[in-house]
Design a protein around this motif. Structure first.
Motif, short mmCIF file in Angstrom:
data_model
loop_
_atom_site.label_atom_id
_atom_site.label_comp_id
_atom_site.label_asym_id
_atom_site.label_seq_id
_atom_site.Cartn_x
_atom_site.Cartn_y
_atom_site.Cartn_z
N SER A 138 14.27 26.54 14.42
CA SER A 138 13.45 26.63 14.02
C SER A 138 12.45 26.22 13.34
O SER A 138 11.68 26.36 12.41
N GLY A 139 12.40 24.90 13.83
CA GLY A 139 11.91 23.96 13.36
C GLY A 139 11.23 22.95 12.33
O GLY A 139 11.26 22.20 11.75
N ARG A 140 12.97 23.28 11.50
CA ARG A 140 13.27 22.83 10.70
C ARG A 140 14.73 22.36 10.51
O ARG A 140 15.73 22.55 11.01
N GLY A 141 15.08 20.22 10.75
CA GLY A 141 16.93 20.29 10.32
C GLY A 141 16.44 18.98 9.17
O GLY A 141 15.65 19.08 8.28
N LYS A 142 17.76 18.40 9.26
CA LYS A 142 17.16 17.09 8.41
C LYS A 142 17.73 15.81 9.06
O LYS A 142 18.76 16.12 10.38
N ILE A 143 17.76 15.15 8.39
CA ILE A 143 17.51 13.25 9.19
C ILE A 143 18.42 12.36 7.81
O ILE A 143 18.10 12.38 6.63
N LYS A 144 19.18 11.24 7.87
CA LYS A 144 20.08 11.00 6.81
C LYS A 144 19.64 9.34 7.22
O LYS A 144 19.16 8.42 7.82
N ALA A 145 18.43 9.01 6.52
CA ALA A 145 18.00 7.81 5.71
C ALA A 145 18.46 7.07 5.19
O ALA A 145 18.07 7.39 3.57
N GLY A 146 19.16 5.69 5.39
CA GLY A 146 20.22 5.09 4.37
C GLY A 146 20.71 6.13 3.56
O GLY A 146 22.32 6.48 4.31
N PRO A 199 0.76 -1.30 0.11
CA PRO A 199 0.03 0.32 -0.12
C PRO A 199 1.32 1.22 0.15
O PRO A 199 0.59 2.44 -0.22
N GLY A 200 1.99 1.78 0.28
CA GLY A 200 3.17 2.50 0.50
C GLY A 200 3.95 2.38 -0.62
O GLY A 200 4.66 3.72 -0.96
N LEU A 201 3.79 2.29 -1.68
CA LEU A 201 4.62 1.57 -3.10
C LEU A 201 4.38 2.84 -3.88
O LEU A 201 2.97 3.78 -3.45
N ASN A 202 5.13 3.56 -4.55
CA ASN A 202 5.44 4.92 -5.09
C ASN A 202 4.60 6.24 -4.06
O ASN A 202 4.32 7.41 -4.71
N GLN A 203 5.12 5.83 -2.92
CA GLN A 203 4.59 7.01 -1.30
C GLN A 203 6.05 7.12 -0.58
O GLN A 203 6.17 6.89 -0.04
N ARG A 204 7.02 8.03 -1.27
CA ARG A 204 8.02 7.99 -0.21
C ARG A 204 7.83 8.48 1.06
O ARG A 204 6.92 9.24 1.17
N GLY A 205 8.61 8.18 1.62
CA GLY A 205 8.71 7.85 3.44
C GLY A 205 7.48 7.65 4.08
O GLY A 205 8.05 7.34 5.38
N GLN A 206 6.29 6.97 3.06
CA GLN A 206 6.38 6.32 4.32
C GLN A 206 6.30 5.51 4.51
O GLN A 206 6.18 4.46 5.97
N GLU A 207 7.65 4.71 4.44
CA GLU A 207 7.76 3.09 5.01
C GLU A 207 9.30 3.73 6.15
O GLU A 207 9.67 2.78 6.98
N LEU A 208 9.05 4.95 6.40
CA LEU A 208 10.01 5.48 6.84
C LEU A 208 8.97 5.14 8.99
O LEU A 208 9.51 5.66 10.03
#
Length: 149
Positions: free
Chosen positions: A108-116, A86-95
């Motif tokens: 200020s509410g924004r940053g970054k993570i590294k996933a893979g 069901p999450g196919l082609n919905q980037r980020g759903q698997e996270l």
């Protein structure tokens, strides 16, 4: 006009059905397909029974149009099954629910993570780099995170 309607031949119905099928090719989305099939069917019936009264031809056309459309709709509905991915082609759903460490601090509410091998922009409470965060949602390309317990 009435004289023409009272003397419809099978050629008229086949021409009408062909015209509808040609118009369907140009992108009617399936709406004209079953009406065209119904018109062609009435043409075949008119060929088999040449003395078929014109009012009966129109009644048959109406019934066959509705019947073919409803039968196709029911078949399509019964053939539709839920996806095994069901999450196919919905980037980020698997996270969702996974825990990552902040690649860049949330300021200020924004940053970054590294996933893979991908760096994702995240929104959440201000936290320093290296803090463990859990992905709890998504807003377009931004992942919503909160501090992991």
């Amino acid at each position: 006009m009435w004289d023409y309607l009272q003397h419809l031949s099978f050629w008229d119905w086949l021409a009408f059905g062909t015209l509808l099928l040609i118009l369907e090719v140009f992108g009617a989305g399936g709406y004209l397909l079953w009406i065209g099939v119904a018109a062609a069917s009435v043409g075949v019936l008119t060929f088999a029974f040449p003395d078929l009264h014109w009012t009966l031809q129109f009644i048959l056309f109406a019934i066959l149009s509705v019947l073919t459309a409803v039968l196709w709709w029911r078949r399509q509905r019964s053939a539709a099954k839920p996806s095994d991915q069901p999450g196919l082609n919905q980037r980020g759903q698997e996270l969702y629910g996974r825990i990552f460490s902040l690649h860049e601090a949330i300021v200020s509410g924004r940053g970054k993570i590294k996933a893979g091998d991908t760096v994702w922009l995240v929104v959440g409470p201000d936290l320093p780099a290296g803090t463990a965060v859990r992905v709890v949602g998504q807003e377009g390309v931004l992942l919503k995170v909160e501090a992991a317990a």
